[in-house]
Design a protein around this motif. Structure first.
Motif, short mmCIF file in Angstrom:
data_model
loop_
_atom_site.label_atom_id
_atom_site.label_comp_id
_atom_site.label_asym_id
_atom_site.label_seq_id
_atom_site.Cartn_x
_atom_site.Cartn_y
_atom_site.Cartn_z
N LEU A 115 1.73 0.27 9.89
CA LEU A 115 0.66 0.81 10.74
C LEU A 115 -0.11 -0.34 11.39
CD1 LEU A 115 -0.75 3.77 8.54
CD2 LEU A 115 0.91 3.90 10.38
N LYS A 116 -0.33 -1.42 10.63
CA LYS A 116 -1.05 -2.58 11.19
C LYS A 116 -0.29 -3.14 12.38
CE LYS A 116 -3.84 -4.19 7.36
NZ LYS A 116 -3.88 -4.98 6.11
N SER A 125 3.03 2.34 -0.26
CA SER A 125 1.82 2.38 0.57
C SER A 125 1.62 1.04 1.26
CB SER A 125 0.57 2.63 -0.28
OG SER A 125 0.57 3.91 -0.77
N SER A 126 1.90 -0.06 0.54
CA SER A 126 1.64 -1.35 1.17
C SER A 126 2.62 -1.58 2.34
CB SER A 126 1.67 -2.49 0.16
OG SER A 126 2.94 -2.53 -0.42
N TYR A 127 3.86 -1.10 2.20
CA TYR A 127 4.79 -1.19 3.35
C TYR A 127 4.27 -0.33 4.52
CZ TYR A 127 8.47 -3.20 0.38
OH TYR A 127 9.23 -4.00 -0.45
N LEU A 132 -2.65 9.14 -3.03
CA LEU A 132 -2.56 7.68 -2.94
C LEU A 132 -2.24 7.22 -1.50
CD1 LEU A 132 -0.74 6.88 -6.31
CD2 LEU A 132 -3.14 6.50 -5.76
N PHE A 133 -1.35 7.92 -0.81
CA PHE A 133 -1.05 7.51 0.58
C PHE A 133 -2.28 7.74 1.47
CE2 PHE A 133 3.70 8.19 -0.19
CZ PHE A 133 4.04 6.86 0.06
N PHE A 134 -2.92 8.89 1.28
CA PHE A 134 -4.07 9.24 2.14
C PHE A 134 -5.20 8.23 1.95
CE2 PHE A 134 -8.16 11.57 2.60
CZ PHE A 134 -8.06 11.94 3.93
#
Ligand code: HEM
Length: 490
Positions: A156-157, A149-151, A447-449
């Motif tokens: 996305l950022k 998720s952090s990747y 968790l991703f959502f």
């Protein structure tokens, strides 16, 4: 004999053969009249079968039959009959039809398309327990998803100021989870080889239900014709070669007895079985098919679910905001949510289930086959008949839902705002052959959502025309590709 007499006799013989093959046996579920040779194939639109099946059921009821060429198939719709066939008579219907395509894909081995029997049972049990064990000691599944998720958030950022198509990174992020569990590897979002493989998997999911696949199944000679079904085999060859290389590389660095992932656990099992005099069902071919099955089944299903989540959130910004409020309230000043937190988040859970209901990701499940004669709704389904469970039929059933035709999380909430269990919710099917990855998929989606909603507001860029929710039909219903605006949220 005169030519005209011979022709007439030939015609009579053809009609007789057709009648013999295609007239429904006594007690068999009724269905639309079938044509010689082609059966009902011309009466159905294989680019989206759901509408045709719904129309047939209006005439013939919730249990009816169709002919795919000479092969009969029984379609089952509605919660009563689906529960009966998948759960109450779950073992009797737990086989998979072994048509030409299925044989070519899996050779009846592995998990998804394996015939019912000792090998499938042992592999299902082994895979479930191995997936479960990855939550103990070694890096847990939850940690893997959080790390990925952090990747994903970082990627996305990097794209926050553009009109952004999230398809590939979501697909890549989701696939990295199953890849890390099965062979301990993740692929960077700029890895074009991996992107190509994922694209082939998507194409495969579409082509496997196409008219060309049906023609290949129905008529052996089609195999040699230069028709679009050849693409299925071309794609499979590339996907198999990719995974075959991964497997060979993996074996080189293995330390027996110290498993890093699913493949190592399987190889340890093979070592054990060598010493065991019992005829083992574990072998190199089954290992490879399980690897392919987990990779294919564990990617598009879950990534499409997440893409649908984003589309529905953009279509309903108020619901998106309510989810975010709940996420922030439960997260407090921690930097992430735990999967356990979902128990205190009925609204978010209801939203995720509502997305799965509306999108019906695997609308016709995976075809089953009867191990023995089955009595269903007053009909007999003979041993060895293909069964198509229309899972999507229960998701829009007007007798089962408060709001069957609108996106409304209230479908899963009571007046007190608590999450309620609804029987007519079957995204993962039910019974002994139900989805083996259900827990993993639920954890990934949650968790991703929640990570994405914590960091961004998702906006539909075009105020004049809303998102197109028409799915791309195949084994899965994926959303059409779309572009969105990402507004960072603090
Ligand atoms: C939202 C995501 C998912 C959905 C909607 C979904 C849905 C389904 C459905 C409907 C079936 C057919 C069940 C039947 O034949 O009655 C199935 C089978 C299966 N799924 Fe999933 N799935 C998802 C994710 C996953 C994941 C992440 C994995 C990887 C571990 C996975 C692995 C499998 C396997 C191995 C089977 C075959 C089970 C068997 O035949 O014994 N699925 N899935």
């Amino acid at each position: 004999m005169e030519l005209s007499t011979a022709l007439l006799l030939g015609l009579v013989l053809l009609v007789f053969l057709w009648w013999n093959k295609l007239s429904r046996p006594k007690g068999f579920p009724p269905g639309p009249p079938a044509l010689p040779v082609l059966g009902n194939m011309l009466q159905m639109d294989f680019t989206n079968l759901l509408k045709d099946l719904q129309e047939f059921s209006k005439v013939y009821g919730p249990v009816f039959s169709i002919y795919l060429g000479f092969t009969p198939a029984v379609v089952v719709r509605g919660i009563k009959d689906l529960k009966e066939v998948l759960v109450n008579k779950g073992i009797d219907s737990a086989d998979r039809p072994q048509n030409r395509l299925i044989k070519a894909i899996s050779g009846a081995r592995g998990l998804v398309l394996a015939t019912y029997g000792r090998a499938w049972k042992e592999h299902r049990r082994f895979t479930l327990s191995t997936l479960r064990n990855f939550g103990l000691g070694k890096k847990s599944m939850e940690e893997r998803i959080r790390e990925e998720s952090s990747y994903l958030i970082q990627e996305l950022k990097n794209n926050k100021d553009t009109l952004y198509d999230p398809h590939f990174v979501i697909d890549n992020a989701v696939s990295n989870i199953i890849c890390s569990i099965v062979f301990g590897k993740r692929y960077g979002y700029d890895d074009t080889t991996f992107r190509d493989i994922l694209n082939l998997v998507h194409e495969h999911m579409k082509m496997a239900t196409s008219i060309w696949a049906q023609l290949y199944n129905a008529f052996g000679f089609v195999k040699h014709l230069p028709l679009p079904h050849q693409k299925i085999f071309k794609n499979l060859k590339i996907i198999f070669a990719f995974l075959g290389n991964v497997l060979e590389e993996h074996k080189k660095n293995r330390v027996p007895g110290q498993p890093r992932d699913y493949i190592d656990c399987y190889l340890d099992e093979l070592d054990k079985e060598k010493e065991d005099s019992n005829q083992s069902t574990f072998d190199a071919e089954n290992l490879f098919t399980c690897m392919v099955d987990l990779f294919v089944a564990g990617t598009e299903t879950t990534s499409s679910s997440l893409e649908w989540c984003l589309l529905y959130m953009m279509l309903h910004p108020d619901i998106q905001e309510k989810c975010r409020e709940e996420i922030h309230r439960i997260r407090g000043d921690r930097d992430h949510l735990d999967y356990e937190d979902r128990m205190m988040m009925p609204y978010t859970q209801a939203v995720l289930q509502e997305v799965q209901r509306c999108a019906s990701i695997v609308p016709l499940g995976v075809t089953h086959s009867s191990i023995k004669d089955i009595q269903l709704n007053g009909y007999t389904i003979p041993k060895g008949t293909m069964i198509i469970p229309d899972l999507s039929s229960v998701h829009y059933d007007e007798s089962q839902w408060k709001y069957p035709h609108e996106f409304n999380p209230e479908n899963f909430l009571n007046k007190e705002g608590e999450l309620v269990k609804v029987d007519s919710f079957l995204p993962f099917s039910a019974g002994p052959r139900s989805c083996l990855g259900e827990n993993l998929a639920r954890m990934e989606i949650f968790l991703f959502f929640t990570a994405m909603l914590t960091h961004f507001e998702f906006q539909w860029p075009d105020q004049k025309s809303p998102p197109d929710l028409t799915p791309v039909f195949g084994i899965t219903q994926a959303p059409k590709r779309f572009k969105m605006r990402l507004v960072p949220h603090t």
